[in-house]
Design a protein around this motif. Structure first.
Motif, short mmCIF file in Angstrom:
data_model
loop_
_atom_site.label_atom_id
_atom_site.label_comp_id
_atom_site.label_asym_id
_atom_site.label_seq_id
_atom_site.Cartn_x
_atom_site.Cartn_y
_atom_site.Cartn_z
N ALA A 146 44.24 49.73 36.65
CA ALA A 146 44.47 48.90 37.83
C ALA A 146 43.14 48.37 38.36
O ALA A 146 43.05 47.21 38.80
N LEU A 147 42.11 49.20 38.30
CA LEU A 147 40.79 48.75 38.75
C LEU A 147 40.24 47.67 37.81
O LEU A 147 39.77 46.62 38.25
N LEU A 148 40.32 47.93 36.50
CA LEU A 148 39.76 46.99 35.52
C LEU A 148 40.41 45.62 35.64
O LEU A 148 39.76 44.59 35.45
N PHE A 149 41.71 45.61 35.92
CA PHE A 149 42.43 44.34 35.97
C PHE A 149 42.59 43.81 37.40
O PHE A 149 43.39 42.93 37.65
N SER A 150 41.82 44.37 38.34
CA SER A 150 41.96 43.89 39.71
C SER A 150 41.23 42.56 39.86
O SER A 150 40.22 42.31 39.20
N PRO A 151 41.73 41.69 40.74
CA PRO A 151 41.09 40.39 40.93
C PRO A 151 39.61 40.51 41.30
O PRO A 151 38.80 39.66 40.93
N MET A 152 39.25 41.59 41.99
CA MET A 152 37.86 41.76 42.38
C MET A 152 36.94 41.86 41.17
O MET A 152 35.92 41.19 41.07
N LEU A 153 37.33 42.73 40.23
CA LEU A 153 36.49 42.89 39.05
C LEU A 153 36.49 41.63 38.18
O LEU A 153 35.48 41.27 37.59
N LEU A 154 37.66 40.98 38.11
CA LEU A 154 37.75 39.76 37.31
C LEU A 154 36.82 38.70 37.89
O LEU A 154 36.15 37.98 37.15
N ALA A 155 36.75 38.65 39.22
CA ALA A 155 35.93 37.64 39.88
C ALA A 155 34.46 37.79 39.48
O ALA A 155 33.71 36.81 39.42
N LEU A 156 34.05 39.05 39.19
CA LEU A 156 32.66 39.29 38.76
C LEU A 156 32.32 38.50 37.49
O LEU A 156 31.18 38.11 37.27
N PHE A 157 33.34 38.31 36.65
CA PHE A 157 33.09 37.67 35.35
C PHE A 157 33.48 36.19 35.33
O PHE A 157 33.41 35.54 34.30
N ALA A 158 33.92 35.70 36.48
CA ALA A 158 34.35 34.31 36.54
C ALA A 158 33.13 33.40 36.68
O ALA A 158 32.88 32.84 37.73
N ARG A 159 32.36 33.29 35.60
CA ARG A 159 31.18 32.42 35.62
C ARG A 159 31.12 31.66 34.31
O ARG A 159 31.80 32.01 33.34
N SER A 160 30.29 30.63 34.29
CA SER A 160 30.39 29.72 33.15
C SER A 160 29.37 30.00 32.04
O SER A 160 29.50 29.48 30.95
N SER A 161 28.36 30.87 32.30
CA SER A 161 27.38 31.11 31.24
C SER A 161 28.04 31.89 30.11
O SER A 161 28.49 33.02 30.31
#
Lengths: 67, 907
Positions: free
Chosen positions: A18-33
């Protein structure tokens, strides 16, 4: 399924997933590099998914090995 | 592409399915199941991936980015919970012979046919569009293969959907209604579904690999090009256009879907062969989901990069991309994959719905209509099969009509999510019912109706509005212009995502009413019983097996009842095996007990649903139902009471033991006390006798000074003898008291018995001479030494010898003495030839102050303590003393003393 701590281990894994798939953690990786030419968000989601499946398989069969 | 080729491939594929199902059923009939392994179980579970996954995921990814994954992460999370939740559902369903979600709910809440019917109707309403969606996907894919203008518009003249629907109905009828007892698995169907899961996975991978590596130069190429396009790049860096609320909503909805969609319940619970398969399937299934999603993003991006925006429906990129580069073969693979995804879902869903409609909607109604006289019909199996088959046709027809008249306007994913959101309404009722004993029927009703109502208002009506069935102003301005009630923004608050908004409000109503009404109402008797059966399915075996019936019935009647619904042969077989299990002979027993009635009810439940089964069983059973009070007594407090009473039992048993010990000790003490009193009385009495005689003779001597000297001497000698006797008596009393109190100082050594006996003979020789008694001693040489106290044993031997002298025949007195080695010790036998001891007195000669010789002389000849002391001494030394007196052969005393060294062998 003879592992006496199976139930609690699975609950632990559920919390982790649940933590790994939480929007918070996903947001950490929402970048374009890109990572190795791949978008980090996609790589993260599938990598986390694989980790959860591997842990699940290990826990589900932990009782089998002990026998 | 040629229409006939497409139709040929489609029909050919379906024929393969029929063949596999037939093979699976044959293997099952032959007892060599092909589906009884965890891999097939996991693959059948992949019926979760429908045409919506196959085509729709790509469409959603092209529009929203990564958030399509959430629909598969939810089931992954649930797979982690299988061991807790699904295993419990499995246990409950097997114990109660539950055949569908509707049955599960009906059974949990007191076998309520109303609740079962409600769930069945909701499922039908919810699943019909979902089935329509599959038909639409198939017909759209045919259309695009034929080269018709891309897009999923209506107006398929050839009506592929109709043929496909008809074929699937045929399949479902052939392989889904073979057995009446729905708890019997449809192995052929499961085999076919597992095969379909492999086909769709392989097909999707083939298309994915083709697009990624043949049309583009690998995933890096696709992603690099996508990042370079400002209109596509945002898809790669956001978690979906609906934000975190949308992501969480998708995850939660898919979690509910994997548990409560009728088809998932069918494959995961009803078709489950072995609970242990869950372990392996729990990670194989998520792995399957991961693999089938691996190429979704690449295909979606490739489609966006290849086609001009809006020129091709993104839902059909999977087909359109291979066609674009003219690779008909790959497109055909994609078509077969999509077809397999659609047919798999439709087949299982139809069978699940048909069972539900038959058992939880049709049967309860038909059985209640007395005019039909169903309750009297002898064989209803045909009717049951007929209803199931009719339901299959009805469900598919409804799906087709929905597709034909409404389905054209809405994207695939939206219809699917609509269904998911409705299915999620079952979650509070079912999960609550599995873990909360206090959940009641009223709560379940309220929750379901409230949640479903709000779902319809916030999702279904808006969908109608968007399809043009209702004026769009309903969406934009609210009903009758009331802005506060706008379905996408109730009370003026929109969460940015209609789905999240709908889920929130429907769950507020659902959980609120479920919990509130459950707390406010009381459960009935059957309901409480079922609540315990569900919640405590893993524990309290006793409580869950508490009899649900109090009355009894004739076994014949029960068997006839069962035969009407499941067929004669199966009913007889089931009854016989149940009787065998319980060790009952059916031919001997006429009346069925509560357990048999319960068994019949469960047997019926598999065929006609829990609610109808209860009604039918009640028609046969005479006597009342179990009352609420009784059930409460049995179950509500059962947990606590069972535990408490077990502890109580243990404690009272311990107390009983202790008090028994106390009683015994007390009795021993009283006995000892009594013996002591008796002893004192006797001793006093014994002391008084010689004292009296001493005193009276002394007085005679004192008063009569002129007594003749002979008489004086005679009197004096009596005084002396009596004094000696008195001294002896006092010494013996002291000895006895010392031995009994354990204060006697023993000097235990190895003793040569032969020497000891010789000494004893010498010591008593004067006595023998006086009485003229002959002594015949047999003392063999080389006797082993014994372990004893010399002085005491000497006393014993002298005592025995003097007794023997006293009691031997007065005329020809003879005493025999013998020493003999025995296995357990050295034996000393002393025998006289006197009158012997009467049989009734034999047991008392070793007791204190028992004298049996007095009758002859009329005067006590001993103290009455000698033999008592002998016994104490011998027993203290570990030996044994016994007496026997054969009639006319005198008394015979036997003493056995243990050897000084280790005891000899038995020889």
């Amino acid at each position: 399924m003879k592992d006496p701590r199976l139930g609690e281990r699975l609950i632990g894994l559920l919390l982790l997933a649940a933590l790994l798939f939480s929007p918070m953690l996903l947001a950490l990786f929402a970048r374009s590099s890109p990572v190795a030419g791949l978008p980090p968000l996609v790589v993260y989601v599938f990598a986390a998914w694989v980790v959860v499946i591997i842990l699940l398989a290990r826990i589900a069969h932990s009782g089998d090995r002990d026998r | 592409m040629d229409s006939w080729l497409i139709l040929g491939v489609a029909i050919g594929y379906l024929c393969v399915l029929f063949a596999i199902a037939r093979w699976g059923d044959r293997r099952a009939d032959a007892g060599r199941s092909v589906v009884a392994n965890p891999t097939i179980y996991a693959l059948s579970m992949a019926v979760y991936c429908t045409a919506w996954t196959f085509y729709g995921s790509v469409g959603r990814a092209a529009a929203n980015g990564i958030d399509f994954v959430a629909i598969y992460l939810g089931p992954t999370l649930v797979a982690v919970l299988w061991w807790h939740v699904t295993r419990k559902m499995l246990r409950i369903s097997k114990a109660n012979r539950i055949t569908s979600i509707a049955d599960f709910v009906a059974s949990r809440y007191g076998k309520s046919s109303l609740l079962g019917g409600l769930v069945a109707i909701i499922s039908l309403i919810v699943i019909t569009p979902y089935i329509a969606l599959q038909l639409k996907a198939v017909s759209a894919s045919v259309e695009i293969l034929r080269g018709a203008p891309a897009g999923m518009g209506r107006g398929t003249l050839d009506d592929t959907a109709l043929y496909v629907a008809a074929l699937m109905a045929a399949f479902a009828i052939l392989y889904g209604t073979r057995h009446i007892d729905a708890t019997e698995r449809h192995e052929g169907m499961v085999a076919a579904i597992a095969f379909e899961s492999i086909v769709k996975l392989v097909a999707f991978m083939v298309v994915g690999l083709f697009v990624t590596f043949a049309m583009f130069a690998g995933p890096q190429d696709i992603f690099a090009r996508a990042l370079a396009r400002p209109d596509i790049a945002p898809l790669l860096v956001s978690t979906g256009t609906s934000g975190p609320a949308g992501w969480i909503t998708l995850t939660l909805l898919s979690m509910a879907a994997i548990l409560f969609l009728p088809r998932q319940f069918q494959v995961a619970i009803v078709e489950n062969v072995d609970e242990r398969h869950l372990a392996k399937a729990s990670w194989l299934f998520p792995l399957y989901l991961l693999l089938i999603n691996l190429f979704v993003f690449p295909i979606a991006l490739a489609g966006l990069l290849t086609f001009a925006p809006g020129s091709v429906d993104s839902d059909l990129f999977v087909l359109a991309l291979p066609l674009q580069v003219g690779t008909g073969a790959v497109a055909m693979v994609a078509f077969v994959g999509g077809l397999s995804a659609a047919t798999g879902m439709v087949i299982v869903e139809t069978i699940a719905l048909a069972t539900m409609l038959c058992n939880d909607l049709a049967m309860p109604i038909l059985l209640r209509i007395r005019v039909l006289g169903l309750s009297e019909r002898a064989d209803l199996t045909g009717l049951l099969v007929g209803i199931r088959r009719g339901s299959i046709v009805l469900v598919l027809l409804l799906g087709y009509l929905y597709f034909h008249f409404i389905g054209g306007s809405y994207a695939l994913v939206s219809i699917g999510l609509l269904s998911f959101a409705a299915v999620a309404q079952f979650a509070p009722t079912i999960i609550g019912g599995m873990y909360w004993r206090g959940a009641t029927r009223a709560g379940a009703f309220g929750g379901l109706i409230g949640g479903f109502g709000l779902w319809a208002y916030t999702l279904l009506l808006p969908a109608f509005a968007r399809s043009g069935w209702i004026d769009v102003s309903f969406l934009t301005d609210g009903p009758a212009g009331i802005a506060v009630l706008r379905p996408y923004a109730l009370f003026g608050v929109s969460l940015g995502d209609p789905l999240a908004h709908a889920l929130f409000w429907s769950m507020v109503a659902n959980i609120g009413l479920f919990v509130g009404l459950s707390l406010a109402t009381r459960a009935g008797a059957t309901e409480r019983m079922q609540a315990t059966r569900f919640v405590d399915v893993f524990s309290h075996e006793e409580a869950t097996r508490a009899p649900a019936w109090r009355g009894t019935a004739q076994i014949d009647e029960l068997m006839q009842l069962a035969a009407r619904f499941v067929g004669r042969a199966r009913a007889v077989q089931a009854f016989e095996s149940h009787a065998r299990e319980r060790g009952v002979d059916l031919r001997r027993v006429e009346r069925a007990d509560a357990s048999f009635v319960g068994f019949t009810e469960r047997l019926l439940a598999g065929a006609i649903g829990a609610a109808s089964a209860r009604v039918m069983t009640a028609s046969v059973v005479k006597g009342e139902d179990v009352s609420l009070g009784e059930v409460m007594a049995i179950l509500d407090e059962a947990t606590a009471v069972i535990e408490y009473s077990r502890q109580l039992e243990q404690k009272s048993k311990a107390l009983e033991d202790a008090s028994a010990e106390l009683r015994a000790a007390n009795m021993r003490l009283r006995e000892l006390d009594r013996l002591k009193d008796e002893f004192l009385t006797t001793v006093t009495h014994e002391l008084r006798t010689p004292l009296t005689s001493i005193r009276s003779f002394s007085e005679i001597l004192h008063d009569n000074v002129d007594l003749p000297p002979e008489q004086r001497r005679e009197f004096l000698s009596i005084v002396i003898r009596e004094s000696e006797r008195l001294t002896r008596l006092i010494n013996q009393v002291l000895d006895l008291a010392k031995i009994e109190a354990g204060r006697f100082e023993w000097q235990i050594t190895a003793i040569d018995m032969k020497a000891l006996v010789s000494d004893a003979i010498a010591a008593t020789s004067q006595l023998f001479k006086e009485r003229q008694v002959r002594l015949d001693a047999q003392l063999p040489p080389d006797l082993p030494a014994v372990r004893a106290d010399r002085d005491q044993i000497m006393q014993v031997v002298i005592n025995l010898l003097s007794n023997a002298v006293k009691f031997s025949s007065p005329e020809r007195g003879l005493v025999e003495l013998a020493l003999r080695p025995r296995a357990d010790g050295l034996e000393l036998v002393v025998r006289d030839n006197g009158p012997g001891i009467a049989t009734e007195n034999l047991s008392q000669v070793f007791e204190k102050f028992r004298q049996f010789g007095d009758q002859q002389s009329g005067k006590p000849q001993g103290t009455g303590l000698g033999l008592a002391i002998c016994r104490r001494i011998v027993e203290h030394l570990g030996g044994a003393i016994a007496v026997s007196s054969p009639p006319g052969a005198g008394a015979r005393f036997t003493v056995v003393l243990p050897y000084a060294d280790a005891p000899r062998g038995a020889s």
